[in-house]
Design an enzyme around this catalytic site. Structure first.
Site, PDB file in Angstrom:
ATOM      1  N   GLY A  58       0.738  -1.228  -0.012  1.00 49.51           N
ATOM      2  CA  GLY A  58      -0.096  -0.124   0.011  1.00 49.51           C
ATOM      3  C   GLY A  58       0.904   1.117   0.047  1.00 49.51           C
ATOM      4  O   GLY A  58       1.839   1.157   0.435  1.00 49.51           O
ATOM      5  N   GLN A  63       2.551  10.150   1.279  1.00 48.83           N
ATOM      6  CA  GLN A  63       3.707   9.463   1.463  1.00 48.83           C
ATOM      7  C   GLN A  63       4.768   9.969   0.351  1.00 48.83           C
ATOM      8  O   GLN A  63       5.847   9.707   0.294  1.00 48.83           O
ATOM      9  CB  GLN A  63       3.714   8.018   1.486  1.00 48.83           C
ATOM     10  N   CYS A 107       5.939   0.162   7.465  1.00 50.75           N
ATOM     11  CA  CYS A 107       5.499   1.322   6.359  1.00 50.75           C
ATOM     12  C   CYS A 107       6.628   1.666   5.592  1.00 50.75           C
ATOM     13  O   CYS A 107       7.657   1.794   6.075  1.00 50.75           O
ATOM     14  CB  CYS A 107       4.804   2.504   7.366  1.00 50.75           C
ATOM     15  N   LEU A 108       6.349   1.864   4.553  1.00 50.52           N
ATOM     16  CA  LEU A 108       7.165   2.445   3.349  1.00 50.52           C
ATOM     17  C   LEU A 108       8.082   3.850   3.949  1.00 50.52           C
ATOM     18  O   LEU A 108       9.108   4.293   3.714  1.00 50.52           O
ATOM     19  CB  LEU A 108       6.947   2.637   2.072  1.00 50.52           C
ATOM     20  N   HIS A 149      -4.652   1.106   7.512  1.00 49.74           N
ATOM     21  CA  HIS A 149      -3.345   1.653   7.503  1.00 49.74           C
ATOM     22  C   HIS A 149      -3.053   2.717   6.583  1.00 49.74           C
ATOM     23  O   HIS A 149      -2.619   3.871   6.939  1.00 49.74           O
ATOM     24  CB  HIS A 149      -2.342   0.610   7.195  1.00 49.74           C
ATOM     25  N   GLU A 150      -3.567   2.552   5.316  1.00 49.80           N
ATOM     26  CA  GLU A 150      -3.417   3.612   4.242  1.00 49.80           C
ATOM     27  C   GLU A 150      -4.411   4.780   4.633  1.00 49.80           C
ATOM     28  O   GLU A 150      -3.881   6.048   4.506  1.00 49.80           O
ATOM     29  CB  GLU A 150      -3.589   3.025   2.778  1.00 49.80           C
ATOM     30  N   HIS A 153      -3.083   7.277   6.784  1.00 49.58           N
ATOM     31  CA  HIS A 153      -1.979   8.144   6.093  1.00 49.58           C
ATOM     32  C   HIS A 153      -2.765   9.561   5.922  1.00 49.58           C
ATOM     33  O   HIS A 153      -2.009  10.602   5.890  1.00 49.58           O
ATOM     34  CB  HIS A 153      -1.274   7.443   5.060  1.00 49.58           C
TER      35      HIS A 153
HETATM   36 NI    NI Z   1       2.324   3.266   5.657  1.00 47.99          NI
END
Ligand code: NI
Length: 188
Positions: A58, A63, A107-108, A149-150, A153
């Site tokens: 995701g 991000q 998480c990226l 999660h997304e 953000h």
């Molecule tokens: Ni994330």
């Protein structure tokens, strides 16, 4: 595969990391006249391309420092449980149970770390695609986790904010070596 290869046409965008103020801002809804535009279509493609490049499942617009309520995700797996990359714009979530399911997340924007996060196990999602077509569905388990999660953000919330027991916060290498709850899914 056709879907995936089209998605790979997107541009690789730099992923910002925890500490960048844009990750802590509330993203704004895409205005109705944005749907179907080159801008929103390109954003969707870029999110998918950048997500795959980072080996994530995701990636949300904040991000890549874009303050719009949009994210890409997909579900890896064998045939039945696989879901090709999808972009949700202006999503609304309805929680259909209590947030009691624990699962590993990464998480990226927080590279190298994982932690156990409680999430709702069943949600309803009402969103639009980049062309404005409505997408409404229920998601459970790992699918519901990735979306929550997304979605967080978009409100400037990171998975570490949702952890209720910080003792599970672990570097990936140590998780691989010592992780004792590997049965639980990982979102990266
Ligand atoms: Ni994330």
């Amino acid at each position: 595969m056709a879907l995936l290869s089209r998605a790979m046409d997107g541009r690789l965008r730099p992923i910002i990391r925890m500490g960048h103020p844009a990750l802590r801002q509330r993203a704004v809804e895409a205005a109705p006249d944005r749907f179907g535009t080159r801008m929103l279509r390109d954003l969707g493609r870029d999110l998918v391309r950048t997500m795959h490049d980072g080996n994530g499942v995701g990636l949300a617009a904040p991000q890549i420092a874009v303050g719009l309520r949009a994210f890409a995700y997909y579900l890896p797996g064998d045939d039945a449980d696989e879901l090709p990359p999808r972009v949700l714009v202006n999503p609304k979530l309805t929680f259909l149970d209590e947030p009691t399911e624990l699962g590993w997340e990464g998480c990226l924007s927080i590279p190298g770390l994982r932690g156990l996060v409680p999430r709702h196990g069943l949600i309803r999602v009402d969103a639009r695609d980049v062309d404005g077509a409505p997408l409404s569905f229920e998601a459970a388990g790992f699918h519901a986790r990735v979306i929550q999660h997304e979605y967080d953000h978009l409100d400037g919330i990171l998975f570490v904010d949702r952890m209720t027991d910080m003792s599970s916060l672990t570097f990936e290498e140590e998780w691989d070596e010592f992780g004792t709850r590997k049965d639980l899914p990982v979102e990266v």
